[in-house]
Design an enzyme around this catalytic site. Sequence first.
Site, short mmCIF file in Angstrom:
data_model
loop_
_atom_site.label_atom_id
_atom_site.label_comp_id
_atom_site.label_asym_id
_atom_site.label_seq_id
_atom_site.Cartn_x
_atom_site.Cartn_y
_atom_site.Cartn_z
CB CYS A 71 -0.78 -0.01 1.22
SG CYS A 71 -1.83 1.43 1.43
CG HIS A 109 -2.86 5.21 1.63
ND1 HIS A 109 -3.57 4.33 1.13
CD2 HIS A 109 -3.32 5.72 2.71
CE1 HIS A 109 -4.32 3.80 2.07
NE2 HIS A 109 -4.19 5.02 3.08
CG HIS A 130 -6.53 -2.00 -5.76
ND1 HIS A 130 -6.30 -3.14 -5.58
CD2 HIS A 130 -6.60 -1.25 -4.87
CE1 HIS A 130 -5.88 -2.93 -4.24
NE2 HIS A 130 -6.13 -1.72 -3.86
CG ASP A 168 -6.38 5.22 -2.57
OD1 ASP A 168 -6.28 6.15 -1.90
OD2 ASP A 168 -5.32 4.74 -2.71
CB CYS A 194 -3.95 4.39 -5.42
SG CYS A 194 -3.87 2.54 -5.24
O1 PYC Z 1 -1.95 3.65 -2.09
O2 PYC Z 1 -1.09 1.73 -3.00
C1 PYC Z 1 -2.26 2.30 -2.23
C2 PYC Z 1 -3.52 1.89 -1.94
C3 PYC Z 1 -3.89 0.66 -2.01
C4 PYC Z 1 -5.27 0.50 -1.46
C5 PYC Z 1 -5.38 1.76 -0.88
N1 PYC Z 1 -4.39 2.57 -1.17
#
Ligand code: PYC
Length: 310
Positions: A85, A87, A205, A231, A235
Amino acid sequence: MRVIDSHTGGMPTRVILDGVPDLGTGTLAEQARRLATEHERFYKSVLLEPRGQPGMVGALLVKPVSPECAAGVIYFDADAVLGMCGHGTIGLAVTLAHLGRIKPGCHKIETPVGVVEVDLKDDGTVTVTNVESRRVCKDATIEVDGLGTVTGDVAYGGNWFFIVDPSPIPVTASNIRRLTDAAIAVRSAANAAGIGGEGGEPIDHVIFQGPSDDAAVHSRNFVLCPDDTYDRSPCGTGSSARLACLAAGGRLEPGEEIIQESVIGSPYHLSYQPGPNGGVIPAISGRAYVIAECTLRFGALDPFRDGIKP
Ligand code: PYC
C-alpha cells in the site's frame, strides 16, 4: 490495542502498535496469508465502522525478516489483506517518525511483496520506492453491465489493477457514486472473464483515468479498492501500475516527473527508473499527517464488537 491514525492526501491509515494476534514465523507473505485466512474477524474489526471509517487501511507492524529493514508491515483494508500500500507506506513513515523510531533519511520497509524504501525529508515529504511494477496485458476487452465494451490494461504495482484510460465517466468528485458502481462492475467482469495476473491472480483494484483541470497535472484518477471504497489519495500501488503502463507505451521517459491527482485532487509526484526484469521501479512522493493516537477497545458485551458488516 494502541493505534496511530494518519491520512495521506485524505486517505486514512491506521498503524497498529500492539494487541495483535500471533502470525507465527516465516516470510511476511506467509504471515499475511495467515492474517487473511485465520484472523479475518480481527482485521476487519479494526477498520469497520463504528471503530474505523470507510476507506481506512490497516498497517500491522511485524518484525521484519530482513535485518536491513527498519520495520515489517502487512496492510489490509476492510475486505482483504493487501500486497502493498503506497499511501499506507507514506503514512507509516510519518507515523514511525512521530514515534521517534526513524529520522529523516532513507529506510527500508519489508512488505509481503518485497522490500520497499522510504525517503523521509525534513519537511515531511515521503518518497516511496516501490517494488518492480509491470504491465502484463494491453487493451484487454471486456463486456460490462451498464457500460458495454470496456478496454483496459492489466498491470501490477504491488496489487493487481485493471486500468481504463480514458474513463467511461468523467473523473470528478461529484461522480464518485457512479464511478464506484462502474468500477465494481468492471472488476466483476474482468474477474469473470479470467483477466488478471500471469499466475491467475484476480484483479483487486480498478482505475479510471481522466484529465485534470490543472495544466501542471498529468491526469486525475479514480481508484476502487477491494472493500468497494475509493482511494482518496492517487493510490501508490495504482500509480506504480500506471507508471508501468506509461513506460511500456513509450509515454513517459525514465526520470521524467509527473503529477498524478486523485478524484478529490490530492497530488502525488511520480517518476520511475527501468527495473531489472523489464518493468519499472516507481518513485511515489506525497505527504501524510498524523491525526489521532488512540486505544481501541473490544468490549465483550458490545453487539458491534466486530464492526458493522456491510
Ligand atoms: O496507496 O497503494 C495504495 C493503496 C492501496 C489501497 C489503498 N491505497
